[in-house]
Design a protein around this motif. Structure first.
Motif, PDB file in Angstrom:
ATOM      1  N   TYR A  30     -77.433 -54.762  -5.794  1.00  0.00           N
ATOM      2  CA  TYR A  30     -77.265 -55.736  -6.864  1.00  0.00           C
ATOM      3  C   TYR A  30     -76.000 -55.399  -7.655  1.00  0.00           C
ATOM      4  O   TYR A  30     -76.005 -54.527  -8.513  1.00  0.00           O
ATOM      5  CB  TYR A  30     -78.492 -55.724  -7.763  1.00  0.00           C
ATOM      6  CG  TYR A  30     -79.747 -56.064  -6.994  1.00  0.00           C
ATOM      7  CD1 TYR A  30     -80.573 -55.069  -6.496  1.00  0.00           C
ATOM      8  CD2 TYR A  30     -80.067 -57.388  -6.706  1.00  0.00           C
ATOM      9  CE1 TYR A  30     -81.702 -55.381  -5.759  1.00  0.00           C
ATOM     10  CE2 TYR A  30     -81.183 -57.708  -5.975  1.00  0.00           C
ATOM     11  CZ  TYR A  30     -82.004 -56.701  -5.507  1.00  0.00           C
ATOM     12  OH  TYR A  30     -83.109 -57.009  -4.768  1.00  0.00           O
ATOM     13  N   SER A  32     -72.629 -55.722 -10.158  1.00  0.00           N
ATOM     14  CA  SER A  32     -72.073 -56.378 -11.334  1.00  0.00           C
ATOM     15  C   SER A  32     -70.853 -57.167 -10.861  1.00  0.00           C
ATOM     16  O   SER A  32     -70.172 -56.774  -9.916  1.00  0.00           O
ATOM     17  CB  SER A  32     -71.628 -55.333 -12.378  1.00  0.00           C
ATOM     18  OG  SER A  32     -72.741 -54.650 -12.904  1.00  0.00           O
ATOM     19  N   PHE A  34     -67.234 -59.422 -11.888  1.00  0.00           N
ATOM     20  CA  PHE A  34     -66.167 -59.466 -12.871  1.00  0.00           C
ATOM     21  C   PHE A  34     -65.111 -60.500 -12.479  1.00  0.00           C
ATOM     22  O   PHE A  34     -64.900 -60.778 -11.296  1.00  0.00           O
ATOM     23  CB  PHE A  34     -65.450 -58.106 -12.957  1.00  0.00           C
ATOM     24  CG  PHE A  34     -66.342 -56.932 -13.228  1.00  0.00           C
ATOM     25  CD1 PHE A  34     -66.997 -56.284 -12.198  1.00  0.00           C
ATOM     26  CD2 PHE A  34     -66.520 -56.469 -14.519  1.00  0.00           C
ATOM     27  CE1 PHE A  34     -67.818 -55.188 -12.437  1.00  0.00           C
ATOM     28  CE2 PHE A  34     -67.341 -55.373 -14.779  1.00  0.00           C
ATOM     29  CZ  PHE A  34     -67.984 -54.737 -13.730  1.00  0.00           C
ATOM     30  N   TYR A  36     -61.038 -60.616 -13.406  1.00  0.00           N
ATOM     31  CA  TYR A  36     -59.900 -59.986 -14.050  1.00  0.00           C
ATOM     32  C   TYR A  36     -58.725 -60.957 -13.991  1.00  0.00           C
ATOM     33  O   TYR A  36     -58.591 -61.755 -13.058  1.00  0.00           O
ATOM     34  CB  TYR A  36     -59.517 -58.689 -13.338  1.00  0.00           C
ATOM     35  CG  TYR A  36     -60.382 -57.510 -13.693  1.00  0.00           C
ATOM     36  CD1 TYR A  36     -61.580 -57.290 -13.029  1.00  0.00           C
ATOM     37  CD2 TYR A  36     -60.011 -56.632 -14.709  1.00  0.00           C
ATOM     38  CE1 TYR A  36     -62.385 -56.209 -13.354  1.00  0.00           C
ATOM     39  CE2 TYR A  36     -60.814 -55.549 -15.042  1.00  0.00           C
ATOM     40  CZ  TYR A  36     -61.997 -55.351 -14.362  1.00  0.00           C
ATOM     41  OH  TYR A  36     -62.793 -54.286 -14.697  1.00  0.00           O
ATOM     42  N   LEU A  46     -59.702 -57.283 -18.092  1.00  0.00           N
ATOM     43  CA  LEU A  46     -61.028 -57.847 -17.894  1.00  0.00           C
ATOM     44  C   LEU A  46     -61.127 -59.167 -18.637  1.00  0.00           C
ATOM     45  O   LEU A  46     -60.895 -59.237 -19.847  1.00  0.00           O
ATOM     46  CB  LEU A  46     -62.097 -56.879 -18.394  1.00  0.00           C
ATOM     47  CG  LEU A  46     -63.539 -57.359 -18.282  1.00  0.00           C
ATOM     48  CD1 LEU A  46     -63.924 -57.550 -16.826  1.00  0.00           C
ATOM     49  CD2 LEU A  46     -64.476 -56.380 -18.967  1.00  0.00           C
ATOM     50  N   LYS A  49     -67.513 -60.770 -17.502  1.00  0.00           N
ATOM     51  CA  LYS A  49     -68.353 -60.070 -16.542  1.00  0.00           C
ATOM     52  C   LYS A  49     -69.805 -60.531 -16.662  1.00  0.00           C
ATOM     53  O   LYS A  49     -70.197 -61.144 -17.660  1.00  0.00           O
ATOM     54  CB  LYS A  49     -68.295 -58.561 -16.770  1.00  0.00           C
ATOM     55  CG  LYS A  49     -68.923 -58.081 -18.074  1.00  0.00           C
ATOM     56  CD  LYS A  49     -68.826 -56.572 -18.173  1.00  0.00           C
ATOM     57  CE  LYS A  49     -69.354 -56.058 -19.507  1.00  0.00           C
ATOM     58  NZ  LYS A  49     -70.815 -56.188 -19.610  1.00  0.00           N
ATOM     59  N   THR A  51     -73.802 -58.917 -15.303  1.00  0.00           N
ATOM     60  CA  THR A  51     -74.405 -57.753 -14.667  1.00  0.00           C
ATOM     61  C   THR A  51     -75.697 -58.049 -13.927  1.00  0.00           C
ATOM     62  O   THR A  51     -76.187 -57.192 -13.190  1.00  0.00           O
ATOM     63  CB  THR A  51     -74.664 -56.648 -15.697  1.00  0.00           C
ATOM     64  OG1 THR A  51     -75.514 -57.178 -16.718  1.00  0.00           O
ATOM     65  CG2 THR A  51     -73.369 -56.168 -16.310  1.00  0.00           C
ATOM     66  N   SER A  93     -68.856 -54.625  -8.441  1.00  0.00           N
ATOM     67  CA  SER A  93     -68.987 -53.187  -8.591  1.00  0.00           C
ATOM     68  C   SER A  93     -70.424 -52.792  -8.309  1.00  0.00           C
ATOM     69  O   SER A  93     -71.355 -53.443  -8.771  1.00  0.00           O
ATOM     70  CB  SER A  93     -68.599 -52.769 -10.008  1.00  0.00           C
ATOM     71  OG  SER A  93     -68.768 -51.381 -10.191  1.00  0.00           O
ATOM     72  N   LEU A  94     -70.584 -51.736  -7.532  1.00  0.00           N
ATOM     73  CA  LEU A  94     -71.906 -51.241  -7.173  1.00  0.00           C
ATOM     74  C   LEU A  94     -72.044 -49.794  -7.620  1.00  0.00           C
ATOM     75  O   LEU A  94     -71.072 -49.041  -7.626  1.00  0.00           O
ATOM     76  CB  LEU A  94     -72.106 -51.296  -5.657  1.00  0.00           C
ATOM     77  CG  LEU A  94     -72.329 -52.679  -5.062  1.00  0.00           C
ATOM     78  CD1 LEU A  94     -72.141 -52.645  -3.567  1.00  0.00           C
ATOM     79  CD2 LEU A  94     -73.736 -53.170  -5.392  1.00  0.00           C
ATOM     80  N   MET A  95     -73.245 -49.387  -7.955  1.00  0.00           N
ATOM     81  CA  MET A  95     -73.460 -48.003  -8.338  1.00  0.00           C
ATOM     82  C   MET A  95     -73.447 -47.095  -7.121  1.00  0.00           C
ATOM     83  O   MET A  95     -73.057 -45.945  -7.195  1.00  0.00           O
ATOM     84  CB  MET A  95     -74.807 -47.878  -9.055  1.00  0.00           C
ATOM     85  CG  MET A  95     -75.132 -46.460  -9.479  1.00  0.00           C
ATOM     86  SD  MET A  95     -73.943 -45.804 -10.666  1.00  0.00           S
ATOM     87  CE  MET A  95     -74.537 -46.555 -12.158  1.00  0.00           C
ATOM     88  N   LEU A 101     -64.558 -50.793  -7.611  1.00  0.00           N
ATOM     89  CA  LEU A 101     -64.430 -52.233  -7.699  1.00  0.00           C
ATOM     90  C   LEU A 101     -63.941 -52.746  -6.352  1.00  0.00           C
ATOM     91  O   LEU A 101     -62.983 -52.219  -5.799  1.00  0.00           O
ATOM     92  CB  LEU A 101     -63.421 -52.623  -8.776  1.00  0.00           C
ATOM     93  CG  LEU A 101     -63.871 -52.599 -10.226  1.00  0.00           C
ATOM     94  CD1 LEU A 101     -62.690 -52.799 -11.140  1.00  0.00           C
ATOM     95  CD2 LEU A 101     -64.929 -53.644 -10.492  1.00  0.00           C
TER      96      LEU A 101
END
Lengths: 113, 115
Positions: A30, A32, A34, A36, A46, A49, A51, A93-95, A101
């Motif tokens: 899952y 986030s 963004f 830019y 930025l 965004k 999440t 972006s993933l953890m 990114l």
């Protein structure tokens, strides 16, 4: 793998026109999401965004809604100005994994007076 | 002012001459990263660092080195530059990568030309 696909540019519009820049993504997990913006000769800033699913990001008249069902995050603005001329990048972006990114290829937008 | 500072902004060099692009952030961010931007390809990650002395490869690490001896600095080193490393380079930092991230702060870029 994880990827972002943006509509190809360049995009040229007249001032006060309605803007849509399409962005779709592929991600494991899952992300986030963004947007830019890169003005001529400058770094990336930025713009907005989101999440989680159904979140709407907004800033400077721009909006984008996180649509999990269509894996999309389209950028919209109701009335563009000459000062909006820039390159716009969609990114996720993933953890997990490389903690990075992932960018789309960018869409160059030119607004004519 | 919170910022990421890169130097130099522009650099022309010759093949094989070692160079370093500096990057410094004043926000006490743990995570820093280097990207290169090429037409039609967007930005691609070169290396990243989760914290001091912790670095790892991104998508296009070949020909580059990095170090993270202090939290604020993350230099990019090209030991033997080649023309295919001609590009626009960006350093970025964030306090928390991944989900819920507050977004990344980017430097103004370094345009490198290798002849």
């Amino acid at each position: 793998g994880n990827s972002v696909t943006q509509m190809e540019g360049p995009v040229t519009l007249s001032e006060e026109a309605f803007l849509t820049i399409n962005c779709t993504y592929t991600a494991t997990g899952y992300p986030s999401l963004f947007w830019y913006v890169q003005y001529p000769g400058e770094g990336l800033q930025l713009l907005l965004k989101a999440t989680k699913a159904d979140d709407k990001g907004s800033n400077k008249g721009f909006e984008a809604t996180y649509r999990k069902e269509t894996t999309s995050f389209h950028l919209e603005k109701g009335s563009v100005q000459v000062s909006d001329s820039a390159v716009y990048f969609c990114a996720l972006s993933l953890m997990q994994g490389a903690q990075k990114l992932v960018f789309g290829q960018g869409t160059r937008l030119t607004i004519n007076p | 002012e919170a910022q990421v500072t890169q130097n130099p902004r522009y650099l022309i060099t010759v093949t094989g001459k070692k160079l370093t692009v500096t990057c410094s952030q004043n926000m006490n961010h743990e995570y820093m990263s280097w990207y290169r931007q090429d037409p039609g390809l967007g930005l691609r990650q070169i290396y990243y660092s989760m914290n001091v002395e912790v670095t790892d490869k991104g998508d296009v690490p070949e020909g580059y080195k990095v170090s993270r001896k202090e939290k604020r600095n993350f230099p990019l080193i090209l030991e033997s530059p080649s023309p295919n490393q001609t590009s626009l380079y960006f350093c970025a930092s964030t306090p928390q990568p991944g989900q819920g991230a507050r977004g990344y702060t980017f430097g103004s870029g370094t345009r490198l030309t290798v002849v």
